[in-house]
Design a protein around this motif. Structure first.
Motif, PDB file in Angstrom:
ATOM      1  N   GLN A 313       0.817  -1.223   0.000  1.00 56.50           N
ATOM      2  CA  GLN A 313       0.000   0.000   0.000  1.00 56.50           C
ATOM      3  C   GLN A 313       0.851   1.274   0.000  1.00 56.50           C
ATOM      4  O   GLN A 313       0.318   2.372   0.154  1.00 56.50           O
ATOM      5  N   CYS A 314       2.162   1.131  -0.150  1.00 58.88           N
ATOM      6  CA  CYS A 314       3.079   2.279  -0.073  1.00 58.88           C
ATOM      7  C   CYS A 314       2.892   3.051   1.236  1.00 58.88           C
ATOM      8  O   CYS A 314       2.930   4.286   1.281  1.00 58.88           O
ATOM      9  N   TYR A 315       2.697   2.283   2.309  1.00 60.59           N
ATOM     10  CA  TYR A 315       2.397   2.879   3.621  1.00 60.59           C
ATOM     11  C   TYR A 315       3.589   2.782   4.558  1.00 60.59           C
ATOM     12  O   TYR A 315       4.189   1.718   4.719  1.00 60.59           O
ATOM     13  N   ILE A 316       3.935   3.915   5.167  1.00 61.46           N
ATOM     14  CA  ILE A 316       4.862   3.958   6.289  1.00 61.46           C
ATOM     15  C   ILE A 316       4.180   4.748   7.396  1.00 61.46           C
ATOM     16  O   ILE A 316       3.690   5.861   7.167  1.00 61.46           O
ATOM     17  N   ALA A 317       4.115   4.184   8.584  1.00 65.22           N
ATOM     18  CA  ALA A 317       3.468   4.864   9.700  1.00 65.22           C
ATOM     19  C   ALA A 317       4.273   6.093  10.123  1.00 65.22           C
ATOM     20  O   ALA A 317       5.494   6.151   9.906  1.00 65.22           O
ATOM     21  N   PRO A 318       3.622   7.081  10.737  1.00 67.56           N
ATOM     22  CA  PRO A 318       4.365   8.195  11.323  1.00 67.56           C
ATOM     23  C   PRO A 318       5.371   7.639  12.330  1.00 67.56           C
ATOM     24  O   PRO A 318       4.986   6.923  13.266  1.00 67.56           O
ATOM     25  N   THR A 319       6.626   7.947  12.144  1.00 71.96           N
ATOM     26  CA  THR A 319       7.697   7.284  12.891  1.00 71.96           C
ATOM     27  C   THR A 319       8.651   8.293  13.520  1.00 71.96           C
ATOM     28  O   THR A 319       9.062   9.251  12.859  1.00 71.96           O
ATOM     29  N   VAL A 320       8.976   8.071  14.793  1.00 71.18           N
ATOM     30  CA  VAL A 320       9.967   8.879  15.507  1.00 71.18           C
ATOM     31  C   VAL A 320      11.130   7.972  15.874  1.00 71.18           C
ATOM     32  O   VAL A 320      10.935   6.854  16.357  1.00 71.18           O
ATOM     33  N   LEU A 321      12.345   8.439  15.644  1.00 71.68           N
ATOM     34  CA  LEU A 321      13.551   7.672  15.960  1.00 71.68           C
ATOM     35  C   LEU A 321      14.410   8.470  16.923  1.00 71.68           C
ATOM     36  O   LEU A 321      14.628   9.669  16.720  1.00 71.68           O
ATOM     37  N   LYS A 322      14.894   7.814  17.964  1.00 67.92           N
ATOM     38  CA  LYS A 322      15.656   8.536  18.989  1.00 67.92           C
ATOM     39  C   LYS A 322      17.123   8.115  19.000  1.00 67.92           C
ATOM     40  O   LYS A 322      17.511   7.126  18.376  1.00 67.92           O
ATOM     41  N   ASP A 323      17.914   8.896  19.709  1.00 66.35           N
ATOM     42  CA  ASP A 323      19.352   8.633  19.865  1.00 66.35           C
ATOM     43  C   ASP A 323      20.069   8.521  18.523  1.00 66.35           C
ATOM     44  O   ASP A 323      20.992   7.724  18.350  1.00 66.35           O
ATOM     45  N   VAL A 324      19.634   9.320  17.569  1.00 66.31           N
ATOM     46  CA  VAL A 324      20.264   9.344  16.246  1.00 66.31           C
ATOM     47  C   VAL A 324      21.522  10.200  16.336  1.00 66.31           C
ATOM     48  O   VAL A 324      21.574  11.178  17.098  1.00 66.31           O
TER      49      VAL A 324
END
Length: 489
Positions: A313-324
């Motif tokens: 579905q070309c779907y990516i959920a809203p995503t937060v990444l930490k300690d980058v």
């Protein structure tokens, strides 16, 4: 002769008839474009839904409302923008006409982008029409439904010779870039921007490059973090992060990282429900190629929120990444998707250093209650724009020039800036065949006395409009004195 050559040739031939120069013609075309936006709203929304999964509401908010505003602004101000603009004179030209006359450049190539296929393609067209140019319009083939609709419907409203729409992919764009234009307006990424500039250089054609980059977002620990995260969440995940001015990453102190994650998590749920995948106002990645590119950027980073992917579905959920970190894959290119990395810094000093160590971004976002801190970031960094305590909304202010600097682009547009960018501001000076005695100071033989007078006449600047204003004030003061004197008798 190729289809692209024919389109350019037809546009140039039509431009050379001179029919774009009268303001009446430009106004008629702008009104026709406004009618197109109004009458074809439903078809436009349907095309954008197929291309990007946007709702009809989102299309109106982020695509067509801005176009209506730009067209109306141009219609209201065109006579003023196109009028001769008086300038300061020196004593040598005090009795002459000295002014700037905006004139059309000629044939403009507009290469649009796929993420906002109508707004970023037709906004430059508004400026091109207002300035009296012809324009060849090349919509992005990636938003294929929008491109096809533009090709089909726009010629029904605009002069099809002056404003042809050319569709196609890389080969068609390359063929267009082989042609000679008087200006090229490109919206997209820096890699293609370099190719556009290289092609333009062969004809000495000026360019406007609206690119992107990694726009940082600094959150001061003493600001209202709840409000800041609410606005950042909106700005980041609009159009699934496929926005050139979206916050690309967050800079904040380690002490507030967990709070920032939790606040953004709450806002994602509020804006897009527990399941954004089924929510109408959360769109999709434009295609699987872009989805795979964005998913690959997550490798090696810690997912704090979201992370779900449905390739079918070309779907990516809203995503937060930490300690980058600055060396993470996420920091090697513009994300252009719904991933929001957080990088911790010791404070504003390190944040400024981090920003300055990288290419100049399209926009810097700062969230702070301390106005001195905001002004310091303005003074010590460089970017296309700086927005404090909100995201994206500077794009809506037509009085502000929109554009990048360095790697994020060159040139600007919106409102009058579009008109000026796509005009030649021609210098005009009309002298009289009189006062040859004064003019003789320019001719040989040169003497010290002549040089003294030449310096006086050439270096002394006069603002004629200001002189008129002062003369009017003096006249009114004299009249007032006369009236007072009469009454005191």
């Amino acid at each position: 002769m190729s289809r692209e050559q024919l389109a350019v040739q037809r546009a140039r031939k039509s431009f050379h008839t001179g029919k774009t120069k009268p303001l009446e013609h430009r106004i008629h075309q702008l009104r026709s474009l406004l009618r197109f936006v109004h009458e074809r709203q439903k078809e436009i929304a349907d095309a954008v839904k197929k291309d990007l999964g946007k709702s009809e509401y989102a299309t109106e908010l982020f695509e067509t409302i801005g176009l209506e505003g730009e067209i109306n602004l141009a219609l209201e101000n065109l006579a003023e923008w196109a009028a001769p603009r008086p300038v300061e004179k020196n004593l040598l030209t005090i009795l002459d006409e000295v002014y700037i006359q905006p004139e059309p450049l000629g044939v403009v190539l507009i290469i649009g982008a796929w993420n906002y296929p109508w707004a970023v393609t037709l906004q430059p067209l508004i400026g091109a029409i207002a300035a009296g140019n012809a324009a060849v319009i090349k919509p992005s083939e990636i938003s294929s439904h929008s491109a096809k609709l533009m090709e089909e419907l726009l010629p029904q409203y605009l002069d099809k010779d002056l404003y042809p729409v050319v569709t196609g992919g890389v080969s068609e764009t390359q063929e267009l870039l082989k042609q000679r234009f008087d200006h090229i307006f490109y919206t997209g990424n820096s890699t293609v921007g370099k190719l556009v500039m290289e092609a333009a250089a062969r004809h000495l054609t000026p360019v406007t490059l609206e690119l992107g980059g990694k726009s940082p977002c600094y959150i001061d620990k003493d600001c209202d973090i709840t409000v800041a995260c609410r606005r950042i969440t909106w700005g980041k995940f609009v159009n699934v992060g496929q926005t050139c001015i979206a916050p690309d990453y967050i800079l904040c102190e380690a002490s507030i990282q967990s709070r920032v994650v939790e606040e953004i998590k709450k806002c994602i749920k509020e804006f897009y429900t527990d399941n954004p995948k089924t929510f109408e106002d959360y769109g999709r990645m434009v295609n699987q190629r872009h989805l795979k590119r964005v998913v690959a950027l997550m490798e090696g980073s810690t997912i704090a929120v979201g992370g779900e992917v449905d390739e079918s579905q070309c779907y990516i959920a809203p995503t937060v990444l930490k300690d980058v970190t600055g060396e993470s894959k996420l920091m090697q290119e513009e994300i252009f998707g719904p991933l929001l990395p957080i990088i911790t810094v010791s404070g504003v000093d390190e944040a400024i250093e981090f920003i300055n160590d990288r290419e100049k971004p399209l926009v810097i976002y700062v969230f702070a209650d301390n106005n001195k801190l905001i002004k310091r970031v303005i003074a010590e960094t460089s970017s296309g724009a700086l927005l404090a305590n909100d995201c994206l909304v500077h794009f809506t202010v037509s009085a502000l020039p929109f554009g990048g600097v360095g790697n994020s682009g060159m040139g600007c547009y919106h409102g009058r800036h579009s008109f000026d960018r796509l005009s030649h501001l021609r210098s005009c000076l009309i002298k009289q065949l009189k006062m040859e005695g004064v003019n003789s100071m320019r001719y040989p033989p040169h003497t010290a006395k002549k040089m003294s007078w030449a310096r006086f006449f050439l270096l002394k600047q006069f603002n004629v409009s200001r002189m008129r204003h002062l003369a009017l004030l003096a006249m009114l003061a004299g009249l007032a004195a006369f009236v007072v004197q009469r009454f005191l008798r």
